[in-house]
Design a protein around this motif. Structure first.
Motif: not given
Length: 331
Positions: A59-84
């Motif tokens: 469970l801890c490994m799953v959460d660690t992998i998940f949070v490492c992915m979040l910067p991509f989603r943060i960038h996506y939403h900051i830019n108005g849901n625009n994926w680059i």
């Protein structure tokens, strides 16, 4: 912006850009620190591990992998849901996002079943404790999560252009929702939530009831606190998400003709999508309450700069003593 053909209305929730950016940033910072620390404790400092620790580590490994992915989603939403970042990155991050949800629920269910056997049927637990069944179950949980998510990822476009924006895991057509997405949604609702949540809802009250009867243990409140924490995470993070997920699925099947209802469901879904990510911050609290070795306690105590406390778990090193206490309860 999403279109509903039947009601001829558009779905929008402008608040989502700020909501996701703030929540995901919080989850990334807190979740990364807490899960890396928890992973270090569980793998390097904990001795005399039990079956449940295998589930906690996964469970801890799953959460660690998940949070490492979040910067991509943060960038996506900051830019108005625009994926680059391209289609491949969209598929990978989307897979990790939804895999986190169902892997977390799966390991919660495993922990629940393991504790139920340990507390309610202690002699049976002692007999199977020496086996490696938890490794087999862990592999099955990963396989089931992959089986639920991968068909969605591999079948059809997930990286779509909507006006001047490029969206990721959004803007599916009505045809997608009625054909390709329908089996996926039904399977994840039944096998990814209804069955696991039913097991958790039934087993944990039975566990809590049995622990409350163990008068010989002066630390039963901490054990109960651990159980209530898992129930709390399930109710706050996973229950609202799947309720709105069901409503969203029905809406996409054009069962709701009202534009106002469709808009409300869409907005509510955005909120619950943010809430479900909080489980990666809340899960490390369980690792603290279930850490029973002195070295683990000492490390946590030093970091918190507090006086020494004993951390109790129903999987204490003196499991045999707990089993005897449980077995001596009068009917």
């Amino acid at each position: 912006m999403h279109s509903i053909s039947r009601s001829n209305c558009s779905l929008h929730a402008d608040f989502q850009y700020h909501l996701f950016s703030v929540i995901y940033s919080l989850v990334f910072i807190v979740g990364l620190v807490c899960n890396l620390l928890a992973l270090f404790i569980l793998t390097c400092k904990v001795q005399n591990t039990t079956q449940s620790y295998i589930y906690f580590i996964n469970l801890c490994m799953v959460d660690t992998i998940f949070v490492c992915m979040l910067p991509f989603r943060i960038h996506y939403h900051i830019n108005g849901n625009n994926w680059i970042f391209g289609d491949v990155a969209c598929r990978i991050t989307g897979t990790l996002y939804y895999s986190n949800i169902y892997l977390s629920i799966g390991f919660f269910t495993c922990i629940c079943a393991d504790r139920y056997i340990a507390v309610v049927h202690p002699l049976t637990y002692i007999r199977i404790k020496v086996s490696h069944y938890s490794i087999v179950i862990t592999v099955l949980v990963w396989a089931l999560a992959v089986a639920l998510v991968v068909p969605l990822v591999l079948g059809g476009p997930l990286h779509n252009t909507d006006g001047n924006r490029t969206t990721c895991f959004e803007n599916f057509t009505v045809h997608d929702y009625k054909d390709r997405m329908a089996p996926f949604n039904i399977c994840v609702l039944v096998f990814g939530f209804v069955i696991p949540f039913s097991i958790i809802s039934i087993c944990y009250p039975l566990i809590a009831k049995r622990i409350s009867q163990i008068q010989a243990s002066i630390h039963k409140k901490k054990a109960l606190r651990t159980i209530y924490l898992i129930l709390l995470i399930s109710i706050i993070c996973f229950l609202p998400y799947h309720v709105t997920h069901l409503l969203h699925f029905l809406m996409r099947q054009e069962l709701f003709a009202s534009c106002a209802i469709a808009n409300s469901i869409y907005k509510l879904r955005r909120v619950t999508l943010a809430l479900v990510s909080l489980n990666s911050c809340l899960n490390p609290a369980m690792y603290y309450f279930t850490s029973s070795t002195y070295s683990c306690q000492l490390l946590v105590q030093k970091l918190r700069a507090r006086r020494s406390k004993k951390v109790y778990t129903i999987y204490d090193r003196d499991m045999a003593a707990l089993s005897v206490c449980t077995y001596r309860i009068k009917p």
